[in-house]
Write a protein that holds these residues in place. Structure first.
Motif, PDB file in Angstrom:
ATOM      1  N   ARG A  79       0.772  -1.212   0.065  1.00  0.00           N
ATOM      2  CA  ARG A  79      -0.099  -0.062  -0.021  1.00  0.00           C
ATOM      3  C   ARG A  79       0.766   1.173   0.168  1.00  0.00           C
ATOM      4  N   GLU A 124      -1.066  -2.709  18.418  1.00  0.00           N
ATOM      5  CA  GLU A 124      -1.876  -1.503  17.998  1.00  0.00           C
ATOM      6  C   GLU A 124      -1.237  -0.446  17.119  1.00  0.00           C
ATOM      7  N   GLU A 127      -2.206  -1.889  13.678  1.00  0.00           N
ATOM      8  CA  GLU A 127      -3.603  -1.352  13.598  1.00  0.00           C
ATOM      9  C   GLU A 127      -3.928   0.225  13.180  1.00  0.00           C
ATOM     10  N   THR A 128      -3.204   1.081  13.790  1.00  0.00           N
ATOM     11  CA  THR A 128      -3.236   2.113  13.579  1.00  0.00           C
ATOM     12  C   THR A 128      -2.603   2.768  11.967  1.00  0.00           C
ATOM     13  N   GLU A 130      -2.588   0.258   9.681  1.00  0.00           N
ATOM     14  CA  GLU A 130      -3.599  -0.154   8.678  1.00  0.00           C
ATOM     15  C   GLU A 130      -4.855   0.574   8.238  1.00  0.00           C
ATOM     16  N   SER A 131      -4.967   1.237   9.532  1.00  0.00           N
ATOM     17  CA  SER A 131      -6.471   2.173   9.532  1.00  0.00           C
ATOM     18  C   SER A 131      -6.500   3.329   8.479  1.00  0.00           C
ATOM     19  N   LYS A 132      -5.099   3.893   7.885  1.00  0.00           N
ATOM     20  CA  LYS A 132      -4.749   4.857   7.169  1.00  0.00           C
ATOM     21  C   LYS A 132      -4.517   4.622   5.752  1.00  0.00           C
ATOM     22  N   SER A 133      -4.652   5.516   4.800  1.00  0.00           N
ATOM     23  CA  SER A 133      -4.592   5.200   3.272  1.00  0.00           C
ATOM     24  C   SER A 133      -3.998   6.529   2.684  1.00  0.00           C
ATOM     25  N   GLU A 136      -0.988   9.476   4.058  1.00  0.00           N
ATOM     26  CA  GLU A 136      -1.345   9.422   5.665  1.00  0.00           C
ATOM     27  C   GLU A 136      -0.939   8.124   6.060  1.00  0.00           C
ATOM     28  N   PHE A 137      -1.200   6.980   5.247  1.00  0.00           N
ATOM     29  CA  PHE A 137      -0.576   5.912   5.380  1.00  0.00           C
ATOM     30  C   PHE A 137       0.886   5.828   5.482  1.00  0.00           C
ATOM     31  N   THR A 140       2.260   7.931   8.703  1.00  0.00           N
ATOM     32  CA  THR A 140       2.008   7.132   9.973  1.00  0.00           C
ATOM     33  C   THR A 140       3.055   5.895  10.035  1.00  0.00           C
TER      34      THR A 140
END
Length: 271
Positions: A79, A124, A127-128, A130-133, A136-137, A140
């Protein structure tokens, strides 16, 4: 025109608030503030030298790091929005696979039980990210990884300088090379905010021990193996000298183990 004292104060306050708010967007990055006092205690006498609490914790932490950084590397490969981000992912995957090969080789020799799951804090982190795209991915992932690598780097040096155990020293050598490589490729993304990273690395925080400690495996649970990835032509570590001859065969050198990469593949059960 000279800037007023009030204006300077406002700028400083805004900068501090920005860093603080950014840090709050991530899980708590700093580990336990108070380290146990018994880290120098010898827990086992081995043919490779005495094994201390600190030595044992180091092997467990290297294994635990791979259990979350490898999946994060796979995410970056899939990604990441730039070639540099995807390259960083490849280095994470290959580097931690190589470290995992060595951890799984030396742990039974030293009587160390390895975890099969990362700590709650480390899960965590994944998970933090993985929640972005998109961008921002990337930002992060790079920020979390650069902070955690910056924190572990001096800890590796401390183990390397203090351990009397040859196997632990070999692992520290490879870990030092690998972490330096990872820091380098993360910085190549041009997404590292050094002020933010410095703030997050040094901000005081106390985390519960169970939050930063990987859970022990259950009896009979298959060991998770971070599987080699020969398709990735990546070198993440310098050459590691062979282990001294003993009753057991030495672990692979950095050059051969660096090609290993982690996927959740069950192997032999944990005792």
């Amino acid at each position: 025109m000279p800037v007023s004292r009030n204006r300077i104060g406002a700028l400083v306050l805004f900068g501090v608030m920005s860093l603080t708010l950014t840090a709050l967007a991530f899980p708590a990055m700093v580990g336990l503030e108070d380290k146990p006092d018994d880290q120098a205690r010898v827990v086992a006498a081995t043919q490779w030298g005495p094994l201390t609490e600190a030595d044992r914790d180091f092997v467990v932490k290297v294994r635990s790091a791979g259990l979350w950084e490898y999946p994060l590397g796979e995410l970056a490969m899939a990604r990441g929005s730039s070639a540099e981000m995807k390259e960083a992912g490849e280095h994470l995957v290959v580097g931690h696979a190589g470290l995992d090969v060595m951890c799984r080789d030396i742990a039974p020799k030293l009587g160390i039980t390895l975890p099969n799951r990362a700590s709650p804090q480390q899960r965590e982190f994944v998970e933090t990210v993985e929640s972005k795209s998109g961008k921002e991915f990337d930002v992060t992932a790079v920020t979390i990884m650069r902070v955690t690598h910056g924190q572990i780097f001096p800890a590796i040096a401390n183990i390397r300088a203090s351990t009397k155990n040859t196997l632990v020293r070999q692992l520290a050598d490879l870990a030092n090379d690998t972490v330096l490589d990872h820091i380098t490729v993360l910085e190549k993304t041009s997404l590292v905010d050094y002020d933010e990273v410095s703030f997050m690395q040094t901000a005081p925080a106390k985390n519960r021990r169970d939050y930063v400690t990987p859970p022990p495996p259950q009896p009979g649970e298959p060991m998770v193996v971070l599987t080699p990835r020969p398709d990735l032509d990546v070198n993440t570590g310098g050459p590691t000298p062979p282990l001294p001859s003993a009753t057991s065969s030495p672990p692979p050198s950095a050059s051969s183990s660096a090609g290993a990469s982690p996927s959740a593949t069950p192997s032999a059960p944990v005792g």
